[in-house]
Design an enzyme around this catalytic site. Structure first.
Site, mmCIF file in Angstrom:
data_model
loop_
_atom_site.group_PDB
_atom_site.id
_atom_site.type_symbol
_atom_site.label_atom_id
_atom_site.label_comp_id
_atom_site.label_asym_id
_atom_site.label_seq_id
_atom_site.Cartn_x
_atom_site.Cartn_y
_atom_site.Cartn_z
ATOM 1 N N ARG A 52 -40.040 -64.260 130.849
ATOM 2 C CA ARG A 52 -40.510 -65.416 130.070
ATOM 3 C C ARG A 52 -40.246 -66.716 130.844
ATOM 4 O O ARG A 52 -41.050 -67.645 130.796
ATOM 5 C CB ARG A 52 -39.837 -65.450 128.697
ATOM 6 N N LYS A 147 -40.860 -72.567 126.854
ATOM 7 C CA LYS A 147 -39.483 -72.806 126.373
ATOM 8 C C LYS A 147 -38.895 -74.009 127.093
ATOM 9 O O LYS A 147 -38.074 -73.863 128.019
ATOM 10 C CB LYS A 147 -38.631 -71.543 126.563
ATOM 11 N N GLU A 179 -41.943 -71.441 112.702
ATOM 12 C CA GLU A 179 -40.724 -70.695 113.036
ATOM 13 C C GLU A 179 -39.510 -71.511 112.616
ATOM 14 O O GLU A 179 -39.640 -72.597 112.061
ATOM 15 C CB GLU A 179 -40.685 -70.352 114.535
HETATM 16 N N1 PDD Z 1 -33.702 -70.205 120.842
HETATM 17 N N2 PDD Z 1 -38.219 -69.850 118.519
HETATM 18 C C1 PDD Z 1 -37.588 -70.929 119.028
HETATM 19 C C2 PDD Z 1 -38.151 -72.263 118.772
HETATM 20 C C3 PDD Z 1 -36.409 -70.745 119.785
HETATM 21 O O1 PDD Z 1 -35.785 -71.815 120.301
HETATM 22 C C4 PDD Z 1 -35.894 -69.447 119.991
HETATM 23 C C5 PDD Z 1 -34.650 -69.195 120.797
HETATM 24 C C6 PDD Z 1 -36.586 -68.363 119.415
HETATM 25 C C7 PDD Z 1 -36.116 -66.946 119.589
HETATM 26 O O2 PDD Z 1 -36.299 -66.500 120.908
HETATM 27 P P1 PDD Z 1 -35.362 -65.369 121.527
HETATM 28 O O3 PDD Z 1 -35.469 -64.201 120.627
HETATM 29 O O4 PDD Z 1 -35.973 -65.113 122.865
HETATM 30 O O5 PDD Z 1 -33.963 -65.933 121.591
HETATM 31 C C8 PDD Z 1 -37.745 -68.602 118.698
HETATM 32 C C9 PDD Z 1 -32.534 -70.062 121.666
HETATM 33 C C10 PDD Z 1 -31.638 -68.962 121.245
HETATM 34 C C11 PDD Z 1 -31.838 -71.403 121.753
HETATM 35 O O6 PDD Z 1 -32.539 -72.390 121.903
HETATM 36 O O7 PDD Z 1 -30.608 -71.467 121.694
#
Ligand code: PDD
Length: 285
Positions: A52, A147, A179
């Site tokens: 990713r 991200k 989300e």
């Molecule tokens: N955040 N959606 C958003 C907006 C996020 O920031 C995250 C993750 C997720 C979940 O993604 P994953 O399953 O890959 O962790 C969904 C991380 C944990 C953070 O910013 O700390």
């Protein structure tokens, strides 16, 4: 001894972990990041996180700072140096240092910083009690699939939740839940279908989301990847979130409305258990 930080090839103490004020991550939020889980000293689903990361970099035409195997080697060394058993590894790539100019600089060298954070993840009081959340308007930019560290809107959302005396907020756009502030959002319908928004520019493709939907299908659940309204969520049988730092976390109250009997639901708890058991056995999910 304090934690060791990683900055562009060097393993240094916190007071020496520094970047330039001209770093574009600092000036423009021109940087992307990943948070990987550490359980029993091992990174969980890290290959998927690095994939990713590569996608986020490509979407922003940002050069990878190092090859994946070099990043992985640095990650492993950092875990070892910090003797971390359970917690998180944070990784951030910025476009690098250049005089302030909105357009991408031609010659900047992308930078990589990493640090670890100890956190109790398996034994979570929140998983036993469930989360209370509020709904808020989604004020983020339109490429949430990348991200980036541009996290002010989610920070404002999380603070609104704290001010309201709850744990988190779900963001709503055009009447539909996108989300959580830092997690993906799900409901379980009364006919036991698991529903979560489809992938697109509107949400992050969560690494935990991919794994959990796979486990849910394998356990016989029907998964519906369609957006839902916050009204539907308040009337759902169950709700939960997923992220690297929370795995599967039940949601028991939305905007002051209790879901079911107000306790974590069986589907959420089953998926949490499957996720944790699998992650303790396999590093890639
Ligand atoms: N955040 N959606 C958003 C907006 C996020 O920031 C995250 C993750 C997720 C979940 O993604 P994953 O399953 O890959 O962790 C969904 C991380 C944990 C953070 O910013 O700390």
């Amino acid at each position: 001894m304090g934690r060791t930080f990683y900055v562009n090839g060097e393993f240094v103490a916190e007071q020496n972990a520094k970047i330039s004020v001209l770093d574009r991550g600092f000036l423009f939020a021109d940087a992307v990041y990943e948070v990987s889980t550490v359980l029993k000293g091992k990174l969980i689903d890290n290959k998927a996180h690095l994939r990713r990361l590569a996608r986020s970099l490509a979407e922003l035409s940002m050069a990878p700072p190092y090859a994946d195997d070099e990043i992985l080697a640095a990650q492993m060394k950092l875990l070892e140096m910090n003797e971390i058993d359970e917690g998180l590894l944070y990784l951030q790539v910025s476009r690098g240092v250049a005089d302030r100019d909105f357009a991408y600089p031609a010659n900047a060298k992308s930078s990589l910083v990493m640090f670890t954070q100890e956190k109790s993840l398996l034994d979570s009081p929140m998983a036993k009690q469930g989360m209370h959340i509020i709904s808020i308007p989604d004020q983020r930019w339109k490429r949430r699939d990348i991200k980036t560290v541009g996290l002010l809107a989610p920070s404002m959302g999380k603070q609104a939740a704290v001010d309201a005396g709850v744990h988190d907020a779900w963001m709503v756009e055009d009447g539909l839940v996108t989300e959580g502030t830092s997690n993906n959002a799900y409901i379980v319908t009364h006919d036991k279908k698991i529903q979560t928004r489809h992938l697109g520019h509107e949400i992050l493709s969560g690494i935990t989301r991919t794994a959990v939907l796979k486990f849910a299908k394998a356990a016989g659940y029907t998964v519906v990847e369609e957006p839902f309204t916050i009204e539907a969520a308040r009337k759902a049988s169950e709700a939960f979130i997923t992220s690297a730092s929370s795995f599967v976390m039940p949601v028991v109250n939305i905007d002051g409305v209790s879901l079911g009997d107000g306790n974590p639901g069986p589907v959420s708890l089953e998926l949490r258990q499957i996720y944790i058991e699998t992650a303790l056995q396999h590093q890639d999910l």
